[in-house]
Design an enzyme around this catalytic site. Structure first.
Site, PDB file in Angstrom:
ATOM      1  N   ASP A   1      -5.387  -7.665 -17.128  1.00 35.32           N
ATOM      2  CA  ASP A   1      -4.759  -8.101 -15.880  1.00 35.32           C
ATOM      3  C   ASP A   1      -5.241  -9.505 -15.531  1.00 35.32           C
ATOM      4  O   ASP A   1      -6.426  -9.712 -15.315  1.00 35.32           O
ATOM      5  CB  ASP A   1      -5.174  -7.107 -14.780  1.00 35.32           C
ATOM      6  CG  ASP A   1      -4.523  -7.398 -13.446  1.00 35.32           C
ATOM      7  OD1 ASP A   1      -3.547  -8.177 -13.411  1.00 35.32           O
ATOM      8  OD2 ASP A   1      -4.996  -6.830 -12.444  1.00 35.32           O
TER       9      ASP A   1
ATOM     10  N   ASP B   1      -3.887  -7.669  -9.669  1.00 34.71           N
ATOM     11  CA  ASP B   1      -3.150  -6.696  -8.842  1.00 34.71           C
ATOM     12  C   ASP B   1      -3.343  -5.262  -9.343  1.00 34.71           C
ATOM     13  O   ASP B   1      -2.716  -4.334  -8.849  1.00 34.71           O
ATOM     14  CB  ASP B   1      -1.655  -7.053  -8.777  1.00 34.71           C
ATOM     15  CG  ASP B   1      -0.972  -6.941 -10.134  1.00 34.71           C
ATOM     16  OD1 ASP B   1      -1.681  -6.701 -11.147  1.00 34.71           O
ATOM     17  OD2 ASP B   1       0.260  -7.098 -10.199  1.00 34.71           O
TER      18      ASP B   1
ATOM     19  N   ASP C   1      -0.670  -7.567 -17.344  1.00 36.34           N
ATOM     20  CA  ASP C   1       0.461  -8.502 -17.390  1.00 36.34           C
ATOM     21  C   ASP C   1       0.430  -9.330 -18.677  1.00 36.34           C
ATOM     22  O   ASP C   1      -0.501  -9.224 -19.475  1.00 36.34           O
ATOM     23  CB  ASP C   1       0.467  -9.391 -16.136  1.00 36.34           C
ATOM     24  CG  ASP C   1      -0.917  -9.937 -15.815  1.00 36.34           C
ATOM     25  OD1 ASP C   1      -1.606 -10.332 -16.780  1.00 36.34           O
ATOM     26  OD2 ASP C   1      -1.327  -9.921 -14.640  1.00 36.34           O
TER      27      ASP C   1
ATOM     28  N   ASP D   1      13.431   2.126 -28.991  1.00 34.75           N
ATOM     29  CA  ASP D   1      13.162   3.377 -28.285  1.00 34.75           C
ATOM     30  C   ASP D   1      14.249   4.423 -28.567  1.00 34.75           C
ATOM     31  O   ASP D   1      15.440   4.097 -28.525  1.00 34.75           O
ATOM     32  CB  ASP D   1      13.149   3.055 -26.775  1.00 34.75           C
ATOM     33  CG  ASP D   1      12.596   4.171 -25.939  1.00 34.75           C
ATOM     34  OD1 ASP D   1      11.441   4.558 -26.145  1.00 34.75           O
ATOM     35  OD2 ASP D   1      13.338   4.656 -25.046  1.00 34.75           O
TER      36      ASP D   1
ATOM     37  N   GLU E   1      11.996   4.442 -33.154  1.00 31.74           N
ATOM     38  CA  GLU E   1      11.437   5.721 -32.732  1.00 31.74           C
ATOM     39  C   GLU E   1      12.537   6.764 -32.899  1.00 31.74           C
ATOM     40  O   GLU E   1      13.492   6.810 -32.126  1.00 31.74           O
ATOM     41  CB  GLU E   1      10.988   5.664 -31.269  1.00 31.74           C
ATOM     42  CG  GLU E   1      10.266   6.943 -30.858  1.00 31.74           C
ATOM     43  CD  GLU E   1      10.254   7.177 -29.346  1.00 31.74           C
ATOM     44  OE1 GLU E   1       9.314   7.812 -28.869  1.00 31.74           O
ATOM     45  OE2 GLU E   1      11.197   6.752 -28.658  1.00 31.74           O
TER      46      GLU E   1
HETATM   47  O1  TEU Z   1       9.890   8.331 -25.834  1.00 30.12           O
HETATM   48  C1  TEU Z   1      10.799   9.289 -26.315  1.00 30.12           C
HETATM   49  C2  TEU Z   1      10.406  10.696 -26.193  1.00 30.12           C
HETATM   50  O2  TEU Z   1      11.163  11.525 -26.628  1.00 30.12           O
HETATM   51  C3  TEU Z   1       9.081  11.037 -25.561  1.00 30.12           C
HETATM   52  O3  TEU Z   1       9.030  10.402 -24.339  1.00 30.12           O
HETATM   53  C4  TEU Z   1       8.873  12.500 -25.329  1.00 30.12           C
HETATM   54  O4  TEU Z   1       9.983  13.083 -24.773  1.00 30.12           O
HETATM   55  C5  TEU Z   1       7.721  12.701 -24.407  1.00 30.12           C
HETATM   56  O5  TEU Z   1       6.584  12.132 -24.983  1.00 30.12           O
HETATM   57  C6  TEU Z   1       7.452  14.143 -24.133  1.00 30.12           C
HETATM   58  O6  TEU Z   1       6.296  14.206 -23.340  1.00 30.12           O
HETATM   59  C7  TEU Z   1      10.326   7.060 -25.532  1.00 30.12           C
HETATM   60  C8  TEU Z   1       9.202   6.248 -24.932  1.00 30.12           C
HETATM   61  O7  TEU Z   1       8.169   6.132 -25.868  1.00 30.12           O
HETATM   62  C9  TEU Z   1       8.758   6.905 -23.658  1.00 30.12           C
HETATM   63  O8  TEU Z   1       7.653   6.265 -23.076  1.00 30.12           O
HETATM   64  C10 TEU Z   1       9.918   6.882 -22.703  1.00 30.12           C
HETATM   65  O9  TEU Z   1       9.586   7.589 -21.533  1.00 30.12           O
HETATM   66  C11 TEU Z   1      11.173   7.507 -23.320  1.00 30.12           C
HETATM   67  O10 TEU Z   1      11.425   7.049 -24.638  1.00 30.12           O
HETATM   68  C12 TEU Z   1      12.379   7.124 -22.510  1.00 30.12           C
HETATM   69  O11 TEU Z   1      12.649   5.778 -22.671  1.00 30.12           O
END
Ligand code: TEU
Length: 536
Positions: free
Chosen positions: A26, A30, A34, A207, A262
């Site tokens: 940070d 705050d 960042d 993601d 992912e």
């Molecule tokens: O994660 C996808 C996801 O499927 C996981 O979040 C899973 O459902 C979760 O860990 C269950 O506890 C990605 C990102 O890494 C996550 O941080 C986001 O919240 C999610 O997508 C939505 O964008």
């Protein structure tokens, strides 16, 4: 013979380090990290010896999912800085030889994104079809049985009273899913990719990328799907077409831009298909190891599954032990051991040893490793009291702020009256970057030594990997490149294991997870939760 090393794309040789920007460093006091904070600590990451950073989202966002709900893909949220701060970060990183990839969130936007605000304004709005809307069933219920990721009792649909339709959200209702069947969505999202490529990023972590294709019929999910919310499956052919388009865009840029996706499917075979035939994702996360317990047999299974699924395609593996969505591996292993009856005294001794051996495993398997920030300090998840919990998915513990030093604010320079957005992990007075950097025997130095050994040993980076038969509770594998070999041995048990049968007694120990300066030849006996790397 160094040619194969030089020829391989950088992302096959690299070790990535995941920065969760709210919790790394940070600069403005705050209590939330960042971009300027990250920039101020780039030299520490170069010192550690990683090659690339993946920075989790820092885009404009109402923060319903801490940045994974994006309201402007092409700007920095003021909480994290601005575009100039991002440019400065990338320039400094590149000067230090560190590459930078950023998160791209193509499955959903924030419900405050101007596209969704317009889509929700009327059924005839220009952006209506950019999201997935359906009429209610006769009895008013949602169109299918899909449930939302963070609350498996809640539908993945929210009824929008003013326009009388349900909209789809795999995650929070504040994260409506984009409709990639609408060509304008694809082209707008590709523009966001170009925006950041033009600014000089080295690539993206995409993601829940498998969500960009969905079966038009939106069929009900089967009653049981292992470990993940049902609608997360979305395994349909059109996704692969879209990935090929994205890949072409990336490959048209110079300097090997990368996309690591992912793909939140628990089958490594299914994940492998998202590499296409070297024409879809460059890399895909493979999550079974992220959930695997500290057991040799389970790891042998994960390694075998990755080889069987990926090798025939020429696809390059990835390895992850922890990330911002799950308990840190040290915490997971400790919890599992406690459940299995390990007593506290043994657990305390083994906890650090397991974390150290896991580091050597992660960094010596064939594939690209991703280190989650703080694992190099051997951090445990923070204990977050109920009144400080903030994440709808219950993932606060692994997102605790990074302790830089032993001072009361651990280097976060928070003025009186300001606290960090989450509490620090346990033991931060002594388990912090400054203290461990001053201690040559620390886990931080073990990560640094292992990373240095990797850099100096092409066989560990790009070499073939052969599993060797070894006693119960252990794994043994040989890495080989152009005649250079080394052997990795890992003991997953809390006792000594005699490995003399492998015939390596006397071999030079290049690295031992519990000993900063192993001298003399290999004894043939692995210590409790010990990993070693031998020459030859
Ligand atoms: O994660 C996808 C996801 O499927 C996981 O979040 C899973 O459902 C979760 O860990 C269950 O506890 C990605 C990102 O890494 C996550 O941080 C986001 O919240 C999610 O997508 C939505 O964008």
């Amino acid at each position: 013979m160094t040619a194969p090393v030089d020829d391989a794309p950088w992302w096959q040789r690299a070790v990535f380090y995941q920065v969760y920007p709210r919790s790394f460093a940070d600069a403005d006091g705050d209590g939330v990290g960042d971009l300027a904070g990250i920039r101020a600590h780039l030299a520490d990451l170069a010192w550690l010896g990683v090659d690339a950073l993946w920075i989790s989202p820092f885009f404009r966002s109402p923060m319903a999912d801490f940045g994974y709900d994006v309201s402007d893909y092409c700007d920095v949220d003021p909480l994290f800085g601005d575009l100039a701060a991002f440019d400065a970060l990338v320039a400094d990183a590149h000067r230090l030889g560190l590459r930078v990839i950023i998160d791209w969130v193509p499955n959903h936007t924030s419900d405050r994104h101007p596209w969704f605000v317009d889509a929700a304004s009327s059924r005839d709005s220009a952006h209506r079809d950019w999201y997935v809307w359906r009429d209610p069933e006769q009895d008013g219920s949602p169109p299918n049985n899909w449930v939302a990721a963070f609350d498996l009792d809640a539908p993945a649909w929210t009824f929008h009273e003013p326009t009388g339709q349900w909209y789809l959200h795999m995650f929070e209702s504040a994260q409506p899913d984009l409709n990639w069947d609408e060509p304008a969505v694809e082209s707008a999202m590709l523009d966001t990719v170009r925006f950041w490529l033009d600014r000089g990023v080295d690539g993206f972590r995409a993601d829940v990328i498998h969500g960009i294709g969905k079966d038009h019929a939106l069929p009900d999910d089967p009653p049981e799907v292992e470990g993940i919310p049902h609608c997360a499956l979305n395994d349909v052919p059109v996704t692969h077409e879209r990935l090929r388009t994205i890949r072409t865009l990336l490959d048209d840029y110079p300097d090997d831009r990368v996309m690591v996706g992912e793909v939140f499917l628990m089958s490594t075979d299914a994940v492998a298909t998202y590499y296409g035939h070297d024409d879809e994702l460059h890399l895909a996360f493979n999550f079974p190891p992220l959930f695997a317990p500290w057991l040799a047999g389970r790891w042998a299974g994960c390694i075998d599954a990755a080889r069987r699924a990926l090798d025939p395609r020429g696809a390059w593996p990835t390895w992850v032990l922890s990330n911002h969505d799950n308990a840190r591996h040290r915490t997971r292993y400790d919890r599992a051991a406690a459940r299995a009856g390990e007593d506290t005294a043994t657990g305390t001794r083994r906890s650090e040893a397991r974390a150290r051996a896991a580091a050597v495993l992660l960094l010596t398997l064939r594939g690209t490793p991703f280190v989650y920030q703080g694992d190099e300090l051997g951090l445990l998840d923070a204990d977050v009291p109920e009144d400080r919990r903030v994440d709808p998915g219950g993932r606060d513990g692994c997102r605790a702020p990074y302790p830089w030093d032993g001072s009361p604010d651990h280097g976060w320079a928070t003025p009186d009256g300001v606290t960090t957005w989450l509490p620090f992990p346990p033991g931060a007075d002594s388990r912090n970057h400054e203290a461990l950097a001053a201690e040559p025997g620390s886990i931080l130095h073990l990560y640094r030594r292992t990373l240095a050994l990797r850099r100096a040993t092409p066989a560990l980076v790009l070499g073939a990997m052969e599993m060797l038969g070894s006693p119960d509770d252990t794994l043994a594998y040989r890495r080989e490149l152009a005649g250079d070999t080394c052997t990795v041995l890992v003991n997953f048990s809390g006792g000594d294991v005699d490995v003399t049968a492998l015939g390596r007694v006397g071999a030079e120990v290049l690295l031992a997870s519990d000993d900063p300066a192993p001298a003399g030849g290999w004894s043939g006996v692995l210590g409790p939760d010990q990993a070693v790397v031998l020459r030859g």
